[in-house]
Design a protein around this motif. Structure first.
Motif, PDB file in Angstrom:
ATOM      1  N   PRO B 130       0.823  -1.213   0.000  1.00 45.68           N
ATOM      2  CA  PRO B 130       0.000   0.000   0.000  1.00 45.68           C
ATOM      3  C   PRO B 130       0.858   1.265   0.000  1.00 45.68           C
ATOM      4  N   ALA B 131       2.132   1.134   0.387  1.00 41.17           N
ATOM      5  CA  ALA B 131       3.029   2.295   0.403  1.00 41.17           C
ATOM      6  C   ALA B 131       3.137   2.948  -0.970  1.00 41.17           C
ATOM      7  N   LEU B 132       3.050   2.159  -2.018  1.00 41.48           N
ATOM      8  CA  LEU B 132       3.167   2.722  -3.364  1.00 41.48           C
ATOM      9  C   LEU B 132       2.018   3.693  -3.649  1.00 41.48           C
ATOM     10  N   PHE B 133       0.806   3.287  -3.281  1.00 40.92           N
ATOM     11  CA  PHE B 133      -0.358   4.153  -3.501  1.00 40.92           C
ATOM     12  C   PHE B 133      -0.222   5.428  -2.677  1.00 40.92           C
ATOM     13  N   ASP B 134       0.159   5.266  -1.412  1.00 38.17           N
ATOM     14  CA  ASP B 134       0.334   6.429  -0.549  1.00 38.17           C
ATOM     15  C   ASP B 134       1.360   7.395  -1.146  1.00 38.17           C
ATOM     16  N   ARG B 257      -9.629   0.397  -7.171  1.00 40.30           N
ATOM     17  CA  ARG B 257      -9.866  -0.989  -6.751  1.00 40.30           C
ATOM     18  C   ARG B 257      -8.602  -1.626  -6.192  1.00 40.30           C
ATOM     19  N   GLU B 258      -7.514  -1.439  -6.918  1.00 38.52           N
ATOM     20  CA  GLU B 258      -6.257  -2.039  -6.477  1.00 38.52           C
ATOM     21  C   GLU B 258      -5.829  -1.474  -5.126  1.00 38.52           C
ATOM     22  N   GLU B 259      -6.036  -0.154  -4.968  1.00 30.70           N
ATOM     23  CA  GLU B 259      -5.656   0.471  -3.709  1.00 30.70           C
ATOM     24  C   GLU B 259      -6.489  -0.077  -2.552  1.00 30.70           C
ATOM     25  N   ILE B 260      -7.799  -0.168  -2.743  1.00 35.01           N
ATOM     26  CA  ILE B 260      -8.669  -0.712  -1.688  1.00 35.01           C
ATOM     27  C   ILE B 260      -8.239  -2.144  -1.358  1.00 35.01           C
ATOM     28  N   GLN B 261      -7.974  -2.925  -2.389  1.00 35.25           N
ATOM     29  CA  GLN B 261      -7.568  -4.314  -2.172  1.00 35.25           C
ATOM     30  C   GLN B 261      -6.313  -4.391  -1.312  1.00 35.25           C
ATOM     31  N   GLU B 262      -5.335  -3.537  -1.630  1.00 35.94           N
ATOM     32  CA  GLU B 262      -4.076  -3.591  -0.883  1.00 35.94           C
ATOM     33  C   GLU B 262      -4.267  -3.147   0.566  1.00 35.94           C
ATOM     34  N   LEU B 263      -5.067  -2.095   0.758  1.00 38.65           N
ATOM     35  CA  LEU B 263      -5.323  -1.616   2.121  1.00 38.65           C
ATOM     36  C   LEU B 263      -6.100  -2.657   2.922  1.00 38.65           C
ATOM     37  N   LEU B 264      -7.079  -3.270   2.278  1.00 35.48           N
ATOM     38  CA  LEU B 264      -7.860  -4.321   2.926  1.00 35.48           C
ATOM     39  C   LEU B 264      -6.967  -5.486   3.319  1.00 35.48           C
TER      40      LEU B 264
END
Lengths: 309, 309
Positions: B130-134, B257-264
């Motif tokens: 998730p660090a990548l999205f952040d 979607r990908e971001e939510i998936q990673e955070l989840l």
């Protein structure tokens, strides 16, 4: 009861009798993460925990498959039943296992005491897949006394897999060049025994010497395909380590922990992603009406799960 | 309210003003998965979604960093603010980012319109963190109009990261040899634009020709560090694609979607692993009194979550 429980029980019983075809079938189910494997896996589990797991790792091109071949022959002479799980890097888009090196193990294809299988372990999520644990249980339950787990490369996944093994054999060879840097960074720290393969090459002695200065207290064995001596030293060093590590409870507990973690991860991620609530929120997050962090928090709360902020 | 909410709000506001030091500080928190980053990330999120994300990928040694350097200069001449996230493979044991190539981007270190950062994205679980999205949100919120995401290699992680980008630039060069096979298997399918770097080498024209036969309908641009022409063609092709892809809703939805998936995934795995029930069961599973599959099932049930078997 699951729909196919009768045939799955029959499958499990054949695996317990060492039937290669049934083990192959179950391994394919496991690799595809097919829930049909579950009843058989549950039957097999109480029969596991007996095999010795030997991880074999090292950079590409050092001759791991050739060495495993020689080790298979050596353990077969000692009347041990042997299994090999070759962990192949998945192709990025197809997810399929690359066979390649496996062909080098061909001499043992007709020996029913040897079971060799390539396994594509990286799931959609990267890292170790629960399939690896399942595969180890299957080979264990079918009566394999020694299971080699061969990984390719020196990345994070390989180190993680290597740590699951009871005993780790690190294979190096002269001429690996730059990779020595990588090895210094981590892999040398986790090998129980280090084999210097292609020991008939000129530079082998220099590599052995360098390793002796770097790696203290662990055996370094020079091996060459054409020479008996190195191999038999390696086999007896391995046997010694297998007995020592057998009573290492911390390694066994680590294995179970890692397995639970992987199974939990698989189950939880599927649960989260299949929730229609998640799909509906994408729109609001996309339009910046909600941030994804607050959404995850409220979702976890709704499910009665802990939150971290 | 979180303990440091005042200072985190101040940090977020500085990031919104484009302050490099504050952005660096927040990126470090994010990289370490420090919950202290969360209040600032929540403040920043509504200000994101403006930057153009350009993924830059290709095998090691094709000169990606050198090319990005040239592209930075070109976009700076057009008065665009530029950010670079260099995704470095983590060392297997330390998890730290390897700097290496980043030094080639040194010419831009004194330009305040350019922000370059190495990011170790692989968490303990492998795959995208998730660090990548952040990190993308941080650069976006600080006003970077173009964000390059540079990945090394052609593995599964790289393909996954590449798919997040709005526009993907695939960089190849003559003399990559065997890697062409790998590229054929997947990477060529996902590049919007293909740059043949080191275009002054003899074999460059042959590679361009081979690519023209394989990749239909997508621009192939020959670039050499010493020649202006190729670079300006590449820049205008990139600008064209950026405008085209801006209105591609499917890509934006995929990103969320990908971001939510990673955070989840991150939240759920932590929840599962921190449950004392899980720790207690290790012993029973180790002694084969229970199988891990049944345990996971009953745990999920107890939490009111779905089960799969």
């Amino acid at each position: 009861l699951p729909r196919n429980s009768f045939s799955e029980r029959a499958l499990a019983e054949k695996v317990l009798k060492g039937d290669l075809r049934s083990a192959s079938r179950l391994l394919t189910l496991v690799e595809n993460r097919d829930p049909a494997a579950l009843p058989a896996l549950k039957i097999l589990y109480p029969h596991t925990g007996k095999a010795h797991l030997i991880g074999v790792t090292g950079p590409a091109g050092v001759g791991k498959s050739t060495l495993i071949n020689l080790l298979i022959s050596a353990f077969r002479k000692k009347r041990k039943s042997v299994g090999v799980l070759a962990i192949d890097p998945s192709s990025p888009l197809t997810g399929g296992a690359i066979l390649g090196d496996r062909l080098r193990m061909r001499p043992h294809f007709l020996d029913k005491g040897v079971f060799i299988r390539s396994l594509a372990t990286r799931g959609a999520w990267g890292g170790i897949s629960p399939a690896l644990f399942d595969a180890i249980h299957i080979l264990d339950a079918m009566g394999k006394e020694i299971i080699f787990i061969e990984t390719v490369g020196v990345g994070q996944d390989e180190v993680q897999i290597a740590r699951l093994a009871e005993t780790l054999l690190l294979v190096l060879s002269p001429g690996i060049g730059d990779e020595v840097q990588i090895l210094k960074a981590g892999l040398l720290e986790i090998g129980d025994i280090i084999a210097v393969n292609k020991g008939d090459l000129n530079e082998a002695d220099l590599l052995v010497q360098q390793l002796q200065e770097t790696v203290l207290g662990r055996p370094i064995v020079k091996v060459a395909a054409a020479e008996e001596e190195g191999l038999s030293t390696l086999v007896s060093q391995l046997e010694k380590k297998l007995i020592e590590n057998r009573s290492d409870r911390a390694r066994k507990i680590n294995f179970v922990r890692e397995e639970i973690q992987e199974l939990l991860r698989e189950a939880l991620v599927q649960e989260g992603l299949s929730d229609p609530l998640v799909a509906r929120q994408v729109e609001r997050i996309l339009s910046r009406k909600q941030d994804p962090y607050s959404f995850i928090r409220s979702w976890m709360k709704k499910k009665g799960l802990k939150t971290f902020s």
